[in-house]
Design a protein around this motif. Structure first.
Motif, mmCIF file in Angstrom:
data_model
loop_
_atom_site.group_PDB
_atom_site.id
_atom_site.type_symbol
_atom_site.label_atom_id
_atom_site.label_comp_id
_atom_site.label_asym_id
_atom_site.label_seq_id
_atom_site.Cartn_x
_atom_site.Cartn_y
_atom_site.Cartn_z
ATOM 1 N N PRO A 1 12.559 1.864 1.659
ATOM 2 C CA PRO A 1 11.947 1.106 2.766
ATOM 3 C C PRO A 1 12.798 -0.358 2.629
ATOM 4 O O PRO A 1 13.454 -0.420 1.888
ATOM 5 C CB PRO A 1 10.642 1.055 2.146
ATOM 6 C CG PRO A 1 10.766 1.286 0.608
ATOM 7 C CD PRO A 1 11.788 2.207 0.584
ATOM 8 N N LYS A 2 12.580 -0.854 3.730
ATOM 9 C CA LYS A 2 13.046 -2.306 4.076
ATOM 10 C C LYS A 2 12.722 -3.102 2.970
ATOM 11 O O LYS A 2 11.383 -3.271 2.543
ATOM 12 C CB LYS A 2 12.897 -2.806 5.301
ATOM 13 C CG LYS A 2 13.578 -3.931 5.559
ATOM 14 C CD LYS A 2 12.807 -4.591 6.921
ATOM 15 C CE LYS A 2 12.375 -5.852 6.831
ATOM 16 N NZ LYS A 2 11.519 -6.508 7.894
ATOM 17 N N PRO A 3 13.581 -3.878 2.119
ATOM 18 C CA PRO A 3 13.274 -4.536 1.256
ATOM 19 C C PRO A 3 12.428 -5.732 1.651
ATOM 20 O O PRO A 3 12.784 -6.270 2.666
ATOM 21 C CB PRO A 3 14.407 -5.131 0.568
ATOM 22 C CG PRO A 3 15.646 -4.731 1.324
ATOM 23 C CD PRO A 3 14.975 -3.692 2.419
ATOM 24 N N PRO A 4 11.535 -6.374 0.891
ATOM 25 C CA PRO A 4 10.836 -7.645 1.143
ATOM 26 C C PRO A 4 11.844 -8.750 1.666
ATOM 27 O O PRO A 4 12.594 -8.857 0.846
ATOM 28 C CB PRO A 4 9.866 -7.853 0.323
ATOM 29 C CG PRO A 4 9.937 -6.766 -0.851
ATOM 30 C CD PRO A 4 11.141 -5.905 -0.678
ATOM 31 N N SER A 5 11.714 -9.284 2.753
ATOM 32 C CA SER A 5 12.341 -10.465 3.067
ATOM 33 C C SER A 5 11.943 -11.870 2.731
ATOM 34 O O SER A 5 13.028 -12.726 2.724
ATOM 35 C CB SER A 5 12.973 -10.299 4.372
ATOM 36 O OG SER A 5 11.760 -10.537 5.278
ATOM 37 N N THR A 6 10.838 -11.920 2.607
ATOM 38 C CA THR A 6 10.317 -13.368 2.290
ATOM 39 C C THR A 6 9.722 -13.303 0.814
ATOM 40 O O THR A 6 9.349 -12.253 0.203
ATOM 41 C CB THR A 6 9.321 -13.816 3.187
ATOM 42 O OG1 THR A 6 8.068 -12.925 3.277
ATOM 43 C CG2 THR A 6 9.636 -13.900 4.744
ATOM 44 N N ASP A 7 9.374 -14.559 0.464
ATOM 45 C CA ASP A 7 8.642 -14.801 -0.897
ATOM 46 C C ASP A 7 7.548 -14.187 -0.912
ATOM 47 O O ASP A 7 7.084 -13.301 -1.901
ATOM 48 C CB ASP A 7 8.815 -15.947 -1.251
ATOM 49 C CG ASP A 7 10.128 -16.674 -1.890
ATOM 50 O OD1 ASP A 7 10.933 -15.942 -2.075
ATOM 51 O OD2 ASP A 7 10.331 -17.896 -1.845
ATOM 52 N N ASP A 8 6.651 -14.293 0.054
ATOM 53 C CA ASP A 8 5.356 -13.865 0.193
ATOM 54 C C ASP A 8 5.327 -12.172 0.256
ATOM 55 O O ASP A 8 4.460 -11.554 -0.213
ATOM 56 C CB ASP A 8 4.698 -14.400 1.612
ATOM 57 C CG ASP A 8 4.046 -15.691 1.390
ATOM 58 O OD1 ASP A 8 3.921 -16.202 0.129
ATOM 59 O OD2 ASP A 8 3.925 -16.461 2.375
ATOM 60 N N GLU A 9 6.317 -11.633 1.049
ATOM 61 C CA GLU A 9 6.288 -10.018 1.060
ATOM 62 C C GLU A 9 6.799 -9.535 -0.282
ATOM 63 O O GLU A 9 6.153 -8.495 -0.701
ATOM 64 C CB GLU A 9 7.335 -9.831 2.093
ATOM 65 C CG GLU A 9 6.934 -9.965 3.585
ATOM 66 C CD GLU A 9 8.030 -9.769 4.651
ATOM 67 O OE1 GLU A 9 9.198 -9.418 4.180
ATOM 68 O OE2 GLU A 9 7.699 -9.554 5.901
ATOM 69 N N LYS A 10 7.715 -10.193 -0.915
ATOM 70 C CA LYS A 10 8.000 -9.912 -2.525
ATOM 71 C C LYS A 10 7.038 -9.789 -3.119
ATOM 72 O O LYS A 10 6.735 -8.720 -4.106
ATOM 73 C CB LYS A 10 9.305 -10.799 -2.736
ATOM 74 C CG LYS A 10 10.018 -10.134 -4.102
ATOM 75 C CD LYS A 10 11.185 -11.078 -4.478
ATOM 76 C CE LYS A 10 11.515 -10.336 -5.904
ATOM 77 N NZ LYS A 10 12.459 -11.135 -6.425
ATOM 78 N N GLU A 11 6.071 -10.989 -3.010
ATOM 79 C CA GLU A 11 5.011 -11.146 -4.123
ATOM 80 C C GLU A 11 4.037 -9.863 -3.651
ATOM 81 O O GLU A 11 3.391 -9.293 -4.776
ATOM 82 C CB GLU A 11 4.358 -12.446 -4.026
ATOM 83 C CG GLU A 11 3.368 -12.632 -5.032
ATOM 84 C CD GLU A 11 2.633 -14.044 -4.653
ATOM 85 O OE1 GLU A 11 1.660 -14.368 -5.345
ATOM 86 O OE2 GLU A 11 3.296 -14.971 -4.104
ATOM 87 N N LEU A 12 3.872 -9.658 -2.515
ATOM 88 C CA LEU A 12 2.778 -8.606 -2.174
ATOM 89 C C LEU A 12 3.339 -7.192 -2.565
ATOM 90 O O LEU A 12 2.392 -6.643 -3.511
ATOM 91 C CB LEU A 12 2.395 -8.676 -0.798
ATOM 92 C CG LEU A 12 1.345 -7.366 -0.181
ATOM 93 C CD1 LEU A 12 0.123 -7.570 -1.078
ATOM 94 C CD2 LEU A 12 1.349 -7.378 1.266
ATOM 95 N N TRP A 13 4.611 -7.109 -2.477
ATOM 96 C CA TRP A 13 5.247 -5.646 -3.221
ATOM 97 C C TRP A 13 5.248 -5.653 -4.485
ATOM 98 O O TRP A 13 4.748 -4.641 -4.872
ATOM 99 C CB TRP A 13 6.693 -5.563 -2.497
ATOM 100 C CG TRP A 13 7.229 -4.380 -2.874
ATOM 101 C CD1 TRP A 13 7.490 -3.170 -1.847
ATOM 102 C CD2 TRP A 13 7.677 -3.900 -3.900
ATOM 103 N NE1 TRP A 13 7.937 -2.208 -2.479
ATOM 104 C CE2 TRP A 13 8.093 -2.372 -3.693
ATOM 105 C CE3 TRP A 13 8.063 -4.342 -5.243
ATOM 106 C CZ2 TRP A 13 8.813 -1.629 -4.854
ATOM 107 C CZ3 TRP A 13 8.438 -3.593 -6.411
ATOM 108 C CH2 TRP A 13 8.919 -2.245 -5.953
#
Length: 128
Positions: free
Chosen positions: A63-75
């Motif tokens: 899957p597309k890696p999280p691009s923002t800090d918020d997306e990374k934190e949710l992942w």
């Protein structure tokens, strides 16, 4: 609405699961042959909570890696949640074999598959 705003404002359904044992009643252990049943229940549960990609690589690749800090934190939060589900549905003996520091749910899922699928031939011989 930007992806960043969505990540902050959306509540993911996987985070609402209070007790995984209410959904997956089979406890996986080394001494039982319930791996296929456990896998079926577990994959159904992660599908219904939209986190299947945390244990099984999508057919079209990663899957597309999280691009923002918020997306990374949710992942990372969702991955830790799925990892806790795995840990909560296996016996202590099996847990001791699969727990590793700084691992992902997918790595642990694959470790379990290796344990049970590599033993398939020896289990068949034992059953015969």
């Amino acid at each position: 609405m930007t992806t960043n705003t969505i990540a902050r404002s959306a509540f993911h359904p996987a985070l609402a699961v209070n007790s995984i044992r209410n959904h997956i009643t089979v406890i996986l252990g080394m001494d039982n042959d319930q791996y296929p049943l456990w896998v079926a229940l577990f994959t159904n549960h992660v599908k219904s909570n939209r986190v299947l990609h945390h244990i099984i690589k999508p057919k079209n690749g990663l899957p597309k890696p999280p691009s923002t800090d918020d997306e990374k934190e949710l992942w990372e939060t969702l991955d830790a949640t799925v990892l806790q589900w795995i840990y909560s549905t296996v016996t202590n003996d099996l847990l001791e074999n699969i727990v590793e520091t700084d691992t992902t749910a997918m790595e642990t899922w694959n470790r379990l598959a290796d344990i049970f699928q590599d033993n398939r031939n020896s289990r068949a011989v034992t059953l015969e």
